[in-house]
Design an enzyme around this catalytic site. Sequence first.
Site, PDB file in Angstrom:
ATOM      1  N   TYR A   1       0.843  -1.201   0.000  1.00 31.42           N
ATOM      2  CA  TYR A   1       0.000   0.000   0.000  1.00 31.42           C
ATOM      3  C   TYR A   1       0.874   1.246   0.000  1.00 31.42           C
ATOM      4  CZ  TYR A   1      -4.627  -2.031   0.185  1.00 31.42           C
ATOM      5  OH  TYR A   1      -5.789  -2.676  -0.142  1.00 31.42           O
TER       6      TYR A   1
ATOM      7  N   LYS B   1       3.385 -14.094  -1.496  1.00 28.98           N
ATOM      8  CA  LYS B   1       3.337 -14.423  -2.922  1.00 28.98           C
ATOM      9  C   LYS B   1       4.794 -14.511  -3.382  1.00 28.98           C
ATOM     10  CE  LYS B   1       1.276 -15.000  -6.910  1.00 28.98           C
ATOM     11  NZ  LYS B   1       0.629 -16.291  -7.222  1.00 28.98           N
TER      12      LYS B   1
ATOM     13  N   ASP C   1      -3.119 -16.115  -3.576  1.00 27.26           N
ATOM     14  CA  ASP C   1      -4.202 -16.535  -4.480  1.00 27.26           C
ATOM     15  C   ASP C   1      -4.772 -17.891  -4.048  1.00 27.26           C
ATOM     16  OD1 ASP C   1      -1.676 -17.449  -5.111  1.00 27.26           O
ATOM     17  OD2 ASP C   1      -1.944 -17.399  -7.275  1.00 27.26           O
TER      18      ASP C   1
ATOM     19  N   ASP D   1      -5.847  -6.775   3.717  1.00 26.85           N
ATOM     20  CA  ASP D   1      -7.050  -5.982   3.478  1.00 26.85           C
ATOM     21  C   ASP D   1      -8.049  -6.809   2.664  1.00 26.85           C
ATOM     22  OD1 ASP D   1      -8.718  -3.823   3.452  1.00 26.85           O
ATOM     23  OD2 ASP D   1      -7.655  -2.734   1.888  1.00 26.85           O
TER      24      ASP D   1
ATOM     25  N   ASP E   1     -11.659  -8.870   4.093  1.00 25.18           N
ATOM     26  CA  ASP E   1     -13.017  -8.625   3.591  1.00 25.18           C
ATOM     27  C   ASP E   1     -13.647  -9.936   3.123  1.00 25.18           C
ATOM     28  OD1 ASP E   1     -12.952  -5.924   4.072  1.00 25.18           O
ATOM     29  OD2 ASP E   1     -13.688  -5.379   2.075  1.00 25.18           O
TER      30      ASP E   1
END
Length: 365
Positions: free
Chosen positions: A142, A195, A228, A252, A256
């Site tokens: 971010y 990742k 993923d 983040d 969710d």
Amino acid sequence: MTAVSAIDTSTLRLGIMAGDGIGAEIVPVARQIVDAALSVVHAPPVDWVELALGSSAIETHGTPIPEETLDVLGTLPGWILGPHDSASYPAEFRDRLTPGGVIRKKFDLFANIRPAAAFEGVKSTVPDMDLVIVRENTEGLYADRNMVVGSGEFMPTPDVALAVGVFTRAACERIARAAFALATRRRNHVTIVHKANVLTLTTGLFRDVCRTVAADYPHVVVDDEHVDAMAAHLVRRGGDFDVVVTENMFGDILSDLAGELSGSLGTAPSINASESRVMAQAAHGAAPDIAGKNRANPTALVLSSAMMLDWLGEARSDPVLSLAARRIREAVRTTIGSGVATADLGGLASTSEFAEVLYARTIRR
Ligand code: ATP
């Protein structure tokens, strides 16, 4: 970071900011329920400090996050932050860091702790989910968070946009420690999400530092997943996870997803914490579409406030605060379990009707 010694540790003084949208309806409920739970466990009452933030602060102070608010927060061990609707602010404030972002950065609230657990009375896609996402909150992918000056996102020409990801050993290590300490209090299982097959150096460092920290917690089972694959695992077998530790953006997105798989946005709590301060903040936003209509679900913020009490109970070695937190969780569980729910959960109760029942269940001796 503001000096820890500035924090008053004698009485429990906590900040409270209504924020925007449904904040005016749900923040008072969270405050009332915290007060009720503390009185039931015979804890001294909180000395609440109301602070300006959001649209109303633009009117009174000319900014959504006044210096006075930040100064007072620097003297407090914790606070409840209502949602802010930064998209509705005048243009000059819209492209700045959001009020919540300013607070997180100023007080180095590096750990965003977001549980996702199904509970009775709330429809759930993954009913056996009971996990906590521990999200690094200060750097990672971010770009708005990871610079002292300016943003890590920039455009050298109108047709080229770049973003910088930042991963430091120190930040990876402190979030890993928070995750392993939490797992020790839960089911002793940590999943590291990264990742590293593509972002080899950055998220690879994150994974490796977490693995190094794991050596200090030999009783904790550790595995790691690519982000993923983790998204698919959450849908398919979300009940298999306990504590999930990951970098900022992955956390983040996954929180969710996990929040929605376990229940609803209106029930998803979170805290943001440093070594010395805690901020209760619901995972949802200001919900301007239902603001002022007495329809908002206060559950997420109430449960976030319970998490804040737990955190403070541990930080102050005061088990009474944890007892109050447990009381709140139990009252929420039995209220919703008895069929009293707001419209987002398919119920008929207004915010105030729900709050009334929740209060009665909290205060019942
Ligand atoms: P942000 O980007 O600030 O998170 P957003 O626009 O993505 O905001 P929300 O403000 O959280 O998202 O709202 C998304 C949807 O969920 C809206 O339809 C809103 O009414 C609903 N919603 C969010 N929070 C609640 C709540 N506490 N009670 C009931 N409905 C809610």
